[in-house]
Design a protein around this motif. Structure first.
Motif, short mmCIF file in Angstrom:
data_model
loop_
_atom_site.label_atom_id
_atom_site.label_comp_id
_atom_site.label_asym_id
_atom_site.label_seq_id
_atom_site.Cartn_x
_atom_site.Cartn_y
_atom_site.Cartn_z
N GLN A 12 0.99 -1.17 -0.37
CA GLN A 12 0.13 -0.27 -0.26
C GLN A 12 1.26 1.04 -0.20
N ALA A 13 -0.58 2.30 -0.31
CA ALA A 13 1.35 3.46 -0.76
C ALA A 13 1.76 3.69 1.11
N GLY A 14 2.52 4.54 0.82
CA GLY A 14 3.38 5.38 2.63
C GLY A 14 4.60 3.45 3.20
N ASP A 15 3.18 2.14 2.81
CA ASP A 15 4.86 1.52 3.45
C ASP A 15 5.69 1.55 2.15
N SER A 16 7.19 0.55 2.94
CA SER A 16 8.23 0.15 2.34
C SER A 16 8.83 -1.37 2.10
N LEU A 17 10.29 -1.51 1.22
CA LEU A 17 10.06 -2.91 0.61
C LEU A 17 11.17 -2.24 1.34
N ARG A 18 11.91 -3.65 1.06
CA ARG A 18 13.31 -3.68 0.66
C ARG A 18 13.52 -4.54 -0.08
N LEU A 19 14.18 -4.39 -2.38
CA LEU A 19 14.73 -5.59 -2.56
C LEU A 19 15.80 -6.08 -2.41
N SER A 20 16.32 -6.70 -2.45
CA SER A 20 17.77 -7.69 -3.13
C SER A 20 17.79 -8.43 -4.52
N CYS A 21 19.26 -8.47 -4.97
CA CYS A 21 19.50 -8.30 -5.36
C CYS A 21 21.15 -9.12 -6.03
N LYS A 73 28.11 -10.64 1.30
CA LYS A 73 26.92 -11.47 0.99
C LYS A 73 26.47 -11.43 -0.90
N ASN A 74 27.54 -11.06 -1.49
CA ASN A 74 27.22 -10.62 -2.81
C ASN A 74 25.85 -10.37 -3.11
N THR A 75 25.77 -9.42 -2.51
CA THR A 75 24.33 -9.16 -2.88
C THR A 75 24.12 -7.13 -2.66
N VAL A 76 23.17 -6.68 -3.43
CA VAL A 76 23.29 -5.40 -3.22
C VAL A 76 21.86 -4.63 -2.64
N TYR A 77 20.82 -3.97 -2.58
CA TYR A 77 19.76 -4.06 -2.31
C TYR A 77 19.34 -2.61 -2.24
N LEU A 78 18.03 -1.89 -2.27
CA LEU A 78 16.95 -1.05 -2.53
C LEU A 78 16.41 -0.50 -1.95
N GLN A 79 16.45 0.00 -0.22
CA GLN A 79 15.28 0.18 0.61
C GLN A 79 13.97 1.26 0.04
N VAL A 80 12.93 0.98 -0.41
CA VAL A 80 12.30 2.06 -0.97
C VAL A 80 11.68 2.04 0.42
N ASN A 81 11.59 3.56 0.76
CA ASN A 81 10.26 4.18 2.01
C ASN A 81 9.36 5.35 1.38
N SER A 82 8.14 4.91 1.79
CA SER A 82 6.95 6.13 1.52
C SER A 82 6.58 5.42 0.15
N LEU A 83 6.70 4.38 -0.37
CA LEU A 83 5.99 3.68 -1.43
C LEU A 83 5.11 4.60 -2.06
N LYS A 84 5.16 4.96 -3.23
CA LYS A 84 3.80 5.95 -3.54
C LYS A 84 3.78 4.84 -5.12
N PRO A 85 2.12 5.40 -5.50
CA PRO A 85 1.25 4.07 -6.65
C PRO A 85 2.34 4.54 -7.72
N GLU A 86 3.16 5.74 -8.61
CA GLU A 86 3.93 6.10 -9.44
C GLU A 86 5.31 5.21 -9.08
N ASP A 87 5.57 4.22 -7.85
CA ASP A 87 6.90 3.36 -8.22
C ASP A 87 6.73 2.00 -8.62
N THR A 88 5.24 2.11 -8.51
CA THR A 88 5.19 0.35 -9.31
C THR A 88 5.25 0.65 -10.71
N ALA A 89 6.43 -0.86 -10.48
CA ALA A 89 7.19 -0.65 -12.04
C ALA A 89 7.59 -2.17 -11.63
#
Length: 122
Positions: A12-21, A73-89
């Protein structure tokens, strides 16, 4: 180098996610890593990147996005806070041999992950 992205989902809008690669190989620390995203009907765009010595963000990502890496850990992260609908991708990670720069252009990256979908509901 093989890249495996994960961490996306429906939020939902306002949530946070952490993407990993996570990358295969033993020379992860020698790569510049980038995150790109592609929204429906739009071109893929640079979001953030990290080299051995610097982190770079697109103007649209400054303030809410944080890129980091864990070489052990051979890992890169992308922390995204305060998610917005326009971040959908679909969010993609990419890699290139590092020369300490962080390019914005897709063509400067050699290796790509499969992408992870982020959907933000309002």
């Amino acid at each position: 180098v093989q890249l495996q992205a994960s961490g996306g989902g429906l939020v939902q809008a306002g949530d946070s996610l952490r993407l990993s690669c996570t990358a295969s190989g033993r020379t992860f620390s020698g790569y510049t890593m980038g995150w790109f995203r592609q929204a429906p009907g739009k071109e893929r765009e640079f979001v953030a990147g990290v080299s051995r010595s610097a982190s770079v963000y697109a103007d649209s990502a400054k303030g809410r996005f944080t890129i980091s890496r864990d070489n052990a850990k051979n890992t890169v992260y992308l922390q995204v806070n305060s998610l917005k609908p326009e971040d959908t991708a679909v969010y993609y990670c990419a890699a290139r041999a590092s020369d300490y720069s962080v390019p914005y252009q897709q063509s400067d990256y050699v290796y790509w992950g499969q992408g992870t979908q982020v959907t933000v509901s309002s």
